[in-house]
Design a protein around this motif. Structure first.
Motif, mmCIF file in Angstrom:
data_model
loop_
_atom_site.group_PDB
_atom_site.id
_atom_site.type_symbol
_atom_site.label_atom_id
_atom_site.label_comp_id
_atom_site.label_asym_id
_atom_site.label_seq_id
_atom_site.Cartn_x
_atom_site.Cartn_y
_atom_site.Cartn_z
ATOM 1 N N ASP A 379 0.949 -1.097 -0.399
ATOM 2 C CA ASP A 379 -0.189 -0.091 -0.452
ATOM 3 C C ASP A 379 0.993 1.352 0.047
ATOM 4 N N CYS A 380 1.896 0.897 0.845
ATOM 5 C CA CYS A 380 2.395 2.947 0.485
ATOM 6 C C CYS A 380 3.751 2.931 -0.769
ATOM 7 N N GLU A 381 3.182 1.432 -0.992
ATOM 8 C CA GLU A 381 4.824 1.578 -2.037
ATOM 9 C C GLU A 381 3.745 2.253 -3.780
ATOM 10 N N ASP A 382 1.997 1.958 -3.460
ATOM 11 C CA ASP A 382 1.148 2.387 -4.076
ATOM 12 C C ASP A 382 1.129 4.089 -4.103
ATOM 13 N N MET A 383 1.003 4.259 -2.880
ATOM 14 C CA MET A 383 0.740 5.749 -2.494
ATOM 15 C C MET A 383 1.879 6.715 -3.268
ATOM 16 N N TRP A 384 3.419 5.871 -2.602
ATOM 17 C CA TRP A 384 4.625 6.411 -3.122
ATOM 18 C C TRP A 384 5.311 6.113 -4.072
ATOM 19 N N ASP A 385 4.583 6.137 -4.856
ATOM 20 C CA ASP A 385 5.567 6.287 -5.781
ATOM 21 C C ASP A 385 6.493 5.219 -6.269
ATOM 22 N N GLY A 386 6.540 3.860 -5.943
ATOM 23 C CA GLY A 386 6.651 2.763 -6.325
ATOM 24 C C GLY A 386 7.644 2.708 -4.624
ATOM 25 N N ARG A 387 7.692 3.629 -3.765
ATOM 26 C CA ARG A 387 8.468 3.431 -2.747
ATOM 27 C C ARG A 387 8.382 2.996 -2.112
#
Length: 457
Positions: A379-387
């Motif tokens: 979910d964090c990757e999705d929200m923060w441009d893959g990071r």
């Protein structure tokens, strides 16, 4: 000067402040220096790869140094032609050529022969040696010092040495001031006091002595940042109060001093550079920083943002809670920590107390499913441009589905193959029949202590 044999060929390039007799003013007065364009030569060399200048998605990028497709990027425990052992068994007398897997002198031309491939692991993976500190996801032990059996205020099952041996590379804890000495206590030293901060840090420093290829992070929670004395006068605890335990424990010689007190992702050195400098500890404090007096103890929220802390909601949103008010662009340029330690609230005598939700612990630390660490990272990757997050803050890291799944989640976020091994001592296979029963007993004792404290008021 410990482990100096590793660095002799580079002593003219790198600045060291290693002497245990060096004054604190000397150590804090100058930053570590390193040459970002240094040819590592036979020190930390990987097959040619594309290293992203910023933190891009390590999960999806097959061209990063974390690609599992590299036949040479293996740990010593899994490679029959490795030239060095893993850091846990590396001899203090190992020579530079042994570390490298080759004999070429740094600075000489490599055109005549293939460059040697690195087989020495940095923080568990050879791929990490050439990655920036800001380009790696590590598992963090929430309230690392609080590992006391049958105490509901505990957050871990094992002590700090076992934590580090198991792969924890970020240590977080809550410090309280008692009679001018800092102690690690949870909420109140009447409920859980695990001893002086200096004693804990001495164990950490001794572990670093034995493991010269490991880089760790320590986040100091300054619980008494607004302490008042008996008369009600302010008696602030600041970063300067942390200098003595860090220095006297022997940890200071390993502490990295960045060139800026507000580091962006691109500013951080690689793990290899930090290891060569032997500056392998990054320190943060959450409140009352003073980088003028203590430049190596960074304010956490100039450098790291956090998702909502002390979560009780299994949705684990990946939004910014601390520091308040930063823009999305600012957040994208900073390290960030995912607070993934699920709590439950109990109330006694009008006091609300958060304790770890051990009933859901295995799901919380799992790789997939609602409320899992694996789902939060995605979910964090999705929200923060893959990071993905840099730090995954968890309780009882050794439990999961399977046990130790938090390290599998971190490996996937880093796009490296998981070093499959049994995790973390020999915990009970049944959480409900073991840890949860201990928590019930511990909670009874904790509530009794709270009731007594209320009676004494």
């Amino acid at each position: 000067m410990k482990n100096i044999i590793y660095y002799l060929p580079l002593i003219t390039t790198y600045a060291f402040a290693q002497s245990s007799s060096q004054s604190i003013s000397t150590v804090t007065g100058s930053a570590n220096t390193y040459t970002s364009g240094l040819d590592y030569g036979s020190i930390f060399t990987l097959p040619p790869t594309i290293t992203p200048s910023s933190y891009t998605s390590l999960r999806s990028s097959g061209a990063t140094s974390g690609s599992s497709g590299s036949s040479n990027a293996t740990t010593s425990s899994g490679s029959s032609n490795s030239t060095v052992t893993t850091s846990s068994s590396t001899s203090a007398s190992r020579t530079l050529s042994q570390i490298s897997g080759g004999t070429r002198t740094p600075g000489t031309s490599a055109a005549a022969a293939p460059r040697p491939s690195n087989t020495q692991a940095c923080n568990g993976y050879p791929e990490f040696c050439t990655r920036k500190y800001s380009n790696i996801t590590e598992v963090a032990a929430h309230n690392s010092p609080f590992a006391r059996e049958r105490n509901a205020q505990s957050n871990q099952q094992y002590g700090v040495i076992q934590q580090l041996d198991d792969g924890i590379r970020v240590l977080q804890g809550q410090a309280h001031m008692i009679n001018n000495t800092l102690y690690y206590c949870h909420t109140s030293c009447d409920l859980l006091n695990t001893g002086p901060v200096e004693d804990y840090l001495r164990d950490v420093a001794a572990w670093l002595d034995r493991n010269p290829f490991e880089v760790i992070t320590i986040i100091f929670g300054n619980y008494d940042w607004k302490l008042t004395d008996a008369s009600g006068d302010a008696k602030l605890v600041t970063a300067e109060n942390f200098v003595a335990p860090i220095r006297d424990s022997g940890l200071l010689e390993y502490v990295y001093q960045p060139p800026s007190n507000a580091m962006r992702l691109s500013d951080w050195p690689t793990l290899g550079e930090m290891i060569i400098m032997n500056k392998r500890v990054v320190t943060f404090i959450d409140y009352n920083f003073n980088t003028n007096a203590v430049p190596w103890l960074l304010w956490e929220f100039y450098n790291v943002w956090e998702t909502p802390f002390s979560p009780t909601n299994v949705s684990f949103p990946c939004t910014v809670q601390r520091p308040d008010g930063i823009s999305r662009d600012q957040a994208k340029s900073m390290l960030y920590m995912a607070n993934h330690n699920l709590n439950t609230q109990v109330t006694i005598a009008g006091m609300n107390i958060l304790i770890p939700n051990v009933a859901q612990l295995r799901e919380t630390n799992g790789e997939e499913g609602n409320g899992s660490l694996g789902k939060m990272v995605k979910d964090c990757e999705d929200m923060w441009d893959g990071r993905p997050p840099n730090f995954l803050l968890v309780d009882y890291y050794n439990y999961g589905i399977p046990n130790g799944s938090v390290f599998r989640v971190a490996a996937e976020a880093n796009n490296v193959p998981f070093n499959d091994r049994p995790c973390c001592g020999t915990p009970s296979s049944s959480l409900a029949s073991g840890l949860e029963r201990s928590m019930v007993t511990a909670l009874t004792g904790t509530l009794a202590a709270v009731a007594m404290a209320m009676f004494m008021l």
